[in-house]
Scaffold this motif. Structure first.
Motif, PDB file in Angstrom:
ATOM      1  N   ARG A 230      43.575  38.273  16.304  1.00 49.56           N
ATOM      2  CA  ARG A 230      43.546  36.828  16.479  1.00 49.56           C
ATOM      3  C   ARG A 230      42.154  36.267  16.186  1.00 49.56           C
ATOM      4  O   ARG A 230      42.024  35.111  15.802  1.00 49.56           O
ATOM      5  CB  ARG A 230      43.963  36.473  17.906  1.00 49.56           C
ATOM      6  CG  ARG A 230      45.411  36.818  18.189  1.00 49.56           C
ATOM      7  CD  ARG A 230      45.784  36.587  19.638  1.00 49.56           C
ATOM      8  NE  ARG A 230      45.548  35.234  20.060  1.00 49.56           N
ATOM      9  CZ  ARG A 230      44.624  34.881  20.938  1.00 49.56           C
ATOM     10  NH1 ARG A 230      43.832  35.775  21.461  1.00 49.56           N
ATOM     11  NH2 ARG A 230      44.485  33.628  21.281  1.00 49.56           N
ATOM     12  N   THR A 251      40.450  21.311  15.502  1.00 47.18           N
ATOM     13  CA  THR A 251      40.688  21.212  16.939  1.00 47.18           C
ATOM     14  C   THR A 251      41.961  21.942  17.339  1.00 47.18           C
ATOM     15  O   THR A 251      42.008  22.610  18.371  1.00 47.18           O
ATOM     16  CB  THR A 251      40.773  19.737  17.353  1.00 47.18           C
ATOM     17  OG1 THR A 251      39.621  19.064  16.870  1.00 47.18           O
ATOM     18  CG2 THR A 251      40.831  19.602  18.853  1.00 47.18           C
ATOM     19  N   ASP A 252      43.001  21.824  16.513  1.00 43.19           N
ATOM     20  CA  ASP A 252      44.258  22.525  16.806  1.00 43.19           C
ATOM     21  C   ASP A 252      44.032  24.027  16.878  1.00 43.19           C
ATOM     22  O   ASP A 252      44.506  24.698  17.802  1.00 43.19           O
ATOM     23  CB  ASP A 252      45.294  22.224  15.717  1.00 43.19           C
ATOM     24  CG  ASP A 252      45.767  20.787  15.762  1.00 43.19           C
ATOM     25  OD1 ASP A 252      46.394  20.337  14.793  1.00 43.19           O
ATOM     26  OD2 ASP A 252      45.480  20.119  16.775  1.00 43.19           O
ATOM     27  N   VAL A 254      41.244  25.735  17.387  1.00 43.86           N
ATOM     28  CA  VAL A 254      40.423  26.159  18.520  1.00 43.86           C
ATOM     29  C   VAL A 254      41.207  26.050  19.816  1.00 43.86           C
ATOM     30  O   VAL A 254      41.133  26.918  20.686  1.00 43.86           O
ATOM     31  CB  VAL A 254      39.135  25.314  18.586  1.00 43.86           C
ATOM     32  CG1 VAL A 254      38.374  25.606  19.848  1.00 43.86           C
ATOM     33  CG2 VAL A 254      38.281  25.581  17.368  1.00 43.86           C
ATOM     34  N   LYS A 255      42.006  24.992  19.936  1.00 40.00           N
ATOM     35  CA  LYS A 255      42.772  24.796  21.164  1.00 40.00           C
ATOM     36  C   LYS A 255      43.789  25.905  21.351  1.00 40.00           C
ATOM     37  O   LYS A 255      43.999  26.404  22.457  1.00 40.00           O
ATOM     38  CB  LYS A 255      43.468  23.440  21.118  1.00 40.00           C
ATOM     39  CG  LYS A 255      44.155  23.063  22.414  1.00 40.00           C
ATOM     40  CD  LYS A 255      44.630  21.636  22.385  1.00 40.00           C
ATOM     41  CE  LYS A 255      43.477  20.668  22.301  1.00 40.00           C
ATOM     42  NZ  LYS A 255      43.751  19.373  22.910  1.00 40.00           N
ATOM     43  N   GLU A 256      44.415  26.300  20.253  1.00 41.69           N
ATOM     44  CA  GLU A 256      45.413  27.361  20.330  1.00 41.69           C
ATOM     45  C   GLU A 256      44.762  28.665  20.769  1.00 41.69           C
ATOM     46  O   GLU A 256      45.289  29.389  21.618  1.00 41.69           O
ATOM     47  CB  GLU A 256      46.088  27.530  18.967  1.00 41.69           C
ATOM     48  CG  GLU A 256      47.218  28.539  18.980  1.00 41.69           C
ATOM     49  CD  GLU A 256      47.746  28.813  17.582  1.00 41.69           C
ATOM     50  OE1 GLU A 256      47.293  28.140  16.645  1.00 41.69           O
ATOM     51  OE2 GLU A 256      48.603  29.702  17.441  1.00 41.69           O
ATOM     52  N   ASP A 258      41.946  28.959  22.417  1.00 43.93           N
ATOM     53  CA  ASP A 258      41.425  28.809  23.780  1.00 43.93           C
ATOM     54  C   ASP A 258      42.532  28.900  24.818  1.00 43.93           C
ATOM     55  O   ASP A 258      42.302  29.333  25.947  1.00 43.93           O
ATOM     56  CB  ASP A 258      40.714  27.462  23.893  1.00 43.93           C
ATOM     57  CG  ASP A 258      40.077  27.269  25.251  1.00 43.93           C
ATOM     58  OD1 ASP A 258      40.633  26.507  26.059  1.00 43.93           O
ATOM     59  OD2 ASP A 258      39.047  27.898  25.508  1.00 43.93           O
ATOM     60  N   MET A 260      44.891  30.929  24.952  1.00 41.11           N
ATOM     61  CA  MET A 260      45.205  32.320  25.287  1.00 41.11           C
ATOM     62  C   MET A 260      43.974  33.096  25.701  1.00 41.11           C
ATOM     63  O   MET A 260      44.036  33.922  26.601  1.00 41.11           O
ATOM     64  CB  MET A 260      45.854  32.995  24.083  1.00 41.11           C
ATOM     65  CG  MET A 260      47.116  32.284  23.674  1.00 41.11           C
ATOM     66  SD  MET A 260      47.847  33.033  22.256  1.00 41.11           S
ATOM     67  CE  MET A 260      48.973  31.745  21.765  1.00 41.11           C
ATOM     68  N   LEU A 263      37.372  30.370  25.796  1.00 36.56           N
ATOM     69  CA  LEU A 263      36.081  30.593  25.170  1.00 36.56           C
ATOM     70  C   LEU A 263      34.967  30.499  26.205  1.00 36.56           C
ATOM     71  O   LEU A 263      34.993  29.618  27.062  1.00 36.56           O
ATOM     72  CB  LEU A 263      35.841  29.541  24.084  1.00 36.56           C
ATOM     73  CG  LEU A 263      36.822  29.546  22.912  1.00 36.56           C
ATOM     74  CD1 LEU A 263      36.680  28.259  22.127  1.00 36.56           C
ATOM     75  CD2 LEU A 263      36.580  30.740  22.022  1.00 36.56           C
ATOM     76  N   THR A 268      31.598  28.065  23.020  1.00 35.93           N
ATOM     77  CA  THR A 268      31.903  26.637  23.100  1.00 35.93           C
ATOM     78  C   THR A 268      30.771  25.817  22.502  1.00 35.93           C
ATOM     79  O   THR A 268      31.005  24.881  21.730  1.00 35.93           O
ATOM     80  CB  THR A 268      32.116  26.234  24.562  1.00 35.93           C
ATOM     81  OG1 THR A 268      33.161  27.022  25.108  1.00 35.93           O
ATOM     82  CG2 THR A 268      32.476  24.772  24.676  1.00 35.93           C
TER      83      THR A 268
ATOM     84  N   LEU B 111      34.841  20.014  22.860  1.00 36.22           N
ATOM     85  CA  LEU B 111      35.314  20.833  21.749  1.00 36.22           C
ATOM     86  C   LEU B 111      36.818  20.688  21.568  1.00 36.22           C
ATOM     87  O   LEU B 111      37.326  20.662  20.451  1.00 36.22           O
ATOM     88  CB  LEU B 111      34.957  22.298  22.008  1.00 36.22           C
ATOM     89  CG  LEU B 111      35.396  23.313  20.959  1.00 36.22           C
ATOM     90  CD1 LEU B 111      34.719  23.022  19.637  1.00 36.22           C
ATOM     91  CD2 LEU B 111      35.075  24.714  21.414  1.00 36.22           C
ATOM     92  N   LEU B 112      37.543  20.578  22.671  1.00 36.60           N
ATOM     93  CA  LEU B 112      39.006  20.570  22.584  1.00 36.60           C
ATOM     94  C   LEU B 112      39.582  19.169  22.488  1.00 36.60           C
ATOM     95  O   LEU B 112      40.789  18.993  22.446  1.00 36.60           O
ATOM     96  CB  LEU B 112      39.599  21.272  23.811  1.00 36.60           C
ATOM     97  CG  LEU B 112      39.228  22.737  23.949  1.00 36.60           C
ATOM     98  CD1 LEU B 112      39.936  23.346  25.137  1.00 36.60           C
ATOM     99  CD2 LEU B 112      39.560  23.508  22.697  1.00 36.60           C
TER     100      LEU B 112
END
Lengths: 289, 223
Positions: A230, A251-252, A254-256, A258, A260, A263, A268, B111-112
């Protein structure tokens, strides 16, 4: 408490008298050193850290007169541990002198250990530049003594701070080297993807898409299993988002990741830098349009 | 024992500053734990700079107290100074820790965060039909399983890290034992010190014998 303090001062006076007196039989420095040691111990029991530190420094100068460098260095270390509670700068200078003495007598592993201690003190003070310098010295000394594990720990700290100070190439080189070393060790090879992820994030901060792509290919050659992880997916997707200058996609992705694997603050911080640069570029293009 | 008024004034000032710092640190701590916004608002930066200013003032007061003690203070006074220095150091360390924690939280949220994403997500939800929705749910559950597996692997890696640390600890013990064995030259220096003491004793004994002989000789002459 108070009686320990008065006892300590009594011992100190005796020691000073010994030093100023004329030593007919035996060495006056040896006797003074014994008395200073007792005095410093009493001060520690009385929790008078400044007095204890100062007394240990006198003890160190006695040992230097006696040509006992190891004892002098140890006294400096004890002084540093006392000053650590009240005066960080003094503590650092004591450890620095101890390190110099250990280098003189060839005890590099102890010098390395105390260099690391200095670096940790600076880290606690949030002085990242100095912490980086001393971690680097410490890593060099550990490497000279073939203590690879401690050297790598210090190197990772160097890489972490270098990235925070925007010295990305240095950080990348260190992480890649540690990853390469870890691959040869069956116990450590499962941590390789972490090191490669850190190196990849530093590459992203350099804003060079070609370099990122080359780096990812190099990492696949280094570790064939990396392409299925991953971490690789995160880096590749972020590289694509940067290429397309798409903040939403970034952003999508990184969010995905994060959701699981949360960070840590270092990642970050660096990814936030990447995102802000990307956003600035996007706004720039919008203005042009 | 009479303590001069300048010491009293300094001590009172230090105590006052410490009390203010405690109060401000509590506010800051609440702020850090309640913070969810991505922007550093005015209240936070005001509080931060206020705390920093107080810490600088306390540092100055401690320096003055140190100077006062260096010019001849008593034991009780120097002990009090040590206590104040420890308090200053604790407060400084805690402030650094809280500030780092706040900054990390802000960066993470920033960040998010993405304002466009909300609209896009809504649009996507409207467009998706039931079949794609089922596929997406399946994909999400597979991803969650992968996440759990990654967690287990992370625990194993943490265990590995602990074992590696133990290995380096034993390496340290090994080097310490080597250090102890290399201290045997110290035993040689002890032996040489003993030898020197013995020769010193011999000299003393010779001197005493010589003095006695001389006195006997004088006595014999005076007979």
């Amino acid at each position: 408490m108070a009686d320990q303090l008065s006892k300590g001062e009594e011992f100190e006076k005796k020691a000073e008298k010994k030093l100023s007196g004329w030593g007919l039989f035996g060495s006056k420095y040896e006797d003074a050193a014994d008395l200073f040691d007792k005095a410093a111990n009493c001060f520690k029991l009385a929790k008078s850290w400044d007095k204890a530190g100062a007394t240990y420094l006198k003890l160190a100068s006695c040992h230097l007169k006696l040509e006992s460098k190891h004892e002098a260095a140890q006294a400096h270390v004890d002084a540093a541990h006392c000053y650590k509670k009240t005066n960080i700068n003094e503590s650092v200078s004591c450890l620095d002198r101890a390190v110099n003495l250990f280098c003189d007598i060839g005890r590099l592993s102890m010098a390395a250990r105390y260099l690391k201690e200095i670096a940790e003190l600076y880290e606690g003070e949030q002085n990242i530049e100095q912490a980086l310098v001393y971690y680097e010295k410490s890593a060099d000394f550990f490497q000279n003594e073939e203590v690879t594990t401690s050297a790598n720990q210090c190197k990772q700290k160097v890489a972490q701070f270098a990235a925070q100070l925007e010295q990305y190439q240095k950080s990348i080189d260190i992480y890649e080297e540690i990853a390469r070393q870890s691959l040869n060790n069956n116990l450590l090879k499962y941590g390789v993807k972490g090191h490669l992820l850190n190196a990849g994030i530093c590459q992203l901060c350099k804003e060079d898409v070609v370099a990122i792509t080359n780096a990812l290919e190099r990492y696949q050659e280094l570790d064939p299993t990396f392409s299925g992880t991953r971490e690789y997916r995160l880096l590749a997707d972020i590289a694509a988002a940067i290429d397309e200058e798409d903040v939403a996609k970034f952003t999508d992705v990184v969010k995905e990741f994060d959701s699981m694997t949360p960070l840590d603050s270092w990642k970050t911080t660096l990814l936030l830098r990447v995102k802000e640069k990307l956003k600035a570029k996007e706004l720039e293009e919008d203005d042009l349009t | 024992m009479e303590v001069p008024s300048s010491w009293d004034a300094l001590r009172k000032q230090a105590r006052k500053l410490e009390a203010q710092l405690d109060e401000q640190m509590n506010s800051y701590r609440k702020l850090v734990s309640n913070n969810v916004s991505t922007k550093a608002d005015a209240a936070e930066s005001d509080l931060e700079s206020w705390i920093e200013r107080l810490l600088k003032q306390l540092q100055q007061v401690n320096t003055q107290m140190q100077a006062w003690v260096s010019s001849g203070g008593s034991e009780m006074v120097s002990h009090t100074l040590t206590r104040h220095q420890e308090i200053l150091q604790d407060l400084t360390q805690e402030f650094y820790r809280l500030r780092s924690s706040l900054k990390a939280k802000q960066e993470h949220a920033s960040l998010l965060e993405d304002f466009k994403e909300f609209d896009r997500t809504r649009l996507d939800l409207e467009q998706v039909d039931s079949e794609q929705h089922a596929l997406l749910k399946e994909r999400t559950s597979i991803s969650r399983n992968t996440g759990h597996m990654d967690n287990v692997i992370s625990q194993a890696q943490a265990t590995l890290g602990a074992l590696v640390f133990q290995r380096s600890t034993f390496g340290g013990i090994n080097s310490k034992l080597g250090n102890v064995s290399s201290r045997l030259p110290t035993v040689n220096s002890i032996l040489s010190a003993i030898k020197r003491k013995k020769s010193m004793d011999t000299i003393i004994l010779s001197l005493v014998a010589a003095v006695c002989t001389f006195l006997i000789f004088i006595y014999w002459l005076s007979k």
